[in-house]
Design an enzyme around this catalytic site. Structure first.
Site, PDB file in Angstrom:
ATOM      1  N   GLU A   1      -4.462   1.661  -7.175  1.00 31.12           N
ATOM      2  CA  GLU A   1      -4.783   2.807  -6.334  1.00 31.12           C
ATOM      3  C   GLU A   1      -3.818   3.949  -6.656  1.00 31.12           C
ATOM      4  O   GLU A   1      -2.752   4.061  -6.041  1.00 31.12           O
ATOM      5  CB  GLU A   1      -4.674   2.439  -4.859  1.00 31.12           C
ATOM      6  CG  GLU A   1      -5.677   1.409  -4.386  1.00 31.12           C
ATOM      7  CD  GLU A   1      -5.723   1.331  -2.863  1.00 31.12           C
ATOM      8  OE1 GLU A   1      -6.805   1.520  -2.305  1.00 31.12           O
ATOM      9  OE2 GLU A   1      -4.672   1.091  -2.248  1.00 31.12           O
TER      10      GLU A   1
ATOM     11  N   HIS B   1       0.834  -1.205   0.000  1.00 32.38           N
ATOM     12  CA  HIS B   1       0.000   0.000   0.000  1.00 32.38           C
ATOM     13  C   HIS B   1       0.866   1.252   0.000  1.00 32.38           C
ATOM     14  O   HIS B   1       1.960   1.275   0.583  1.00 32.38           O
ATOM     15  CB  HIS B   1      -0.932   0.011   1.216  1.00 32.38           C
ATOM     16  CG  HIS B   1      -1.996   1.058   1.122  1.00 32.38           C
ATOM     17  ND1 HIS B   1      -1.783   2.372   1.477  1.00 32.38           N
ATOM     18  CD2 HIS B   1      -3.281   1.001   0.674  1.00 32.38           C
ATOM     19  CE1 HIS B   1      -2.891   3.069   1.276  1.00 32.38           C
ATOM     20  NE2 HIS B   1      -3.809   2.260   0.787  1.00 32.38           N
TER      21      HIS B   1
END
Length: 264
Positions: free
Chosen positions: A169, A101
């Site tokens: 993302e 992430h």
């Protein structure tokens, strides 16, 4: 592209322990009553904090919802103080582990080498990595696609065979008022899908979009042939009603992907 539509939720650390348990109970009720989730047409997974994993597993025990972790050690069990191994996550019943992430990269300096070690550790224990990729600055779609495909390859370098969920993302869209434009998501999603399709050991893998994703986006992506298999949600899923709206969209998309019945 898979027939199943995937919807994931990361709780990050927004919820305390009691609040997270209550949220899981409400979402479990939703999952039991939602036909597409109950049938498996929509694959719903939830990533709570480490301490919230066990109560989440209890809440979702009689549903199809899969529970995973927001991180995982890149090492097998041993002298790694403060880490949580993939082996222990698998032992308690977790099925996924988020890796790579943007916040882990920015706040803790994680590199593609670290991400690849975590992906490999997860796959060795039968966990599905939720591999996050995304360009830091807003780029043209072709440049964004090249950057994210490079992250995909780097994050799986040396990892054993197995399915993954690739979460696109774009960093510039995380926490923003709006998600990335649908045509941009579509272009990057198609490139990630093509890269996965070229890896026989990743058959059955999915591509999802995250980054200020919420109700309405799946429908918009479907209209532009988004080349994604679902969404990875953050704060928009904190309200079960908003999550239900996304699951309804996912159900409609799954129905459209279902193979036509055999006329024979």
């Amino acid at each position: 592209m898979t027939a199943t539509v995937t919807v994931g939720v990361s709780l990050k650390t927004y919820f305390g322990h009691r609040q997270a348990a209550g949220w899981c109970e409400r979402v479990a009720e939703l999952a039991r009553s939602h036909h597409a989730v109950a049938s498996g047409d929509v694959d719903l997974f939830v990533l709570p904090t480490y301490l919230q994993i066990l109560p989440a597993l209890r809440a979702f025990a009689d549903t199809t919802v899969r529970v995973g972790a927001q991180d995982v050690a890149g090492h097998d069990p041993g002298a790694f103080t403060g880490e949580v191994s993939a082996a222990e996550l698998a032992e308690v019943g977790a099925e996924l582990a988020e890796v790579g992430h943007a916040e882990r990269r920015r706040l803790f300096g994680e590199t593609d080498v670290d991400v690849a070690a975590k992906s490999a550790a997860a796959l060795r224990q039968g966990l599905t990595p939720v591999l996050c990729v995304g360009e830091t600055e807003r780029l043209a779609p072709d440049a964004a696609a090249a950057a994210t495909v490079a992250q995909l390859r780097g994050g799986l370098d040396g990892a054993p065979p197995g399915t993954v969920i690739v979460a696109y993302e774009p960093v510039w869209a995380i926490g923003a008022a709006e998600p990335a434009p649908a045509p941009h998501i579509a272009a990057v999603g198609r490139a990630l899908r093509a890269a996965l399709d070229g890896l026989a050991e990743r058959a059955g893998s999915a591509v999802v979009y995250g980054g200020s994703a919420g109700p309405g986006l799946l429908t918009e992506l479907t209209a532009v042939d988004g080349a994604v298999d679902g969404l990875f949600l953050g704060r928009f899923a904190h309200q079960p009603g908003a999550l239900a709206a996304v699951l309804d969209e996912a159900a409609a998309l799954a129905a459209g992907r279902a193979p036509a019945p055999d006329p024979a």
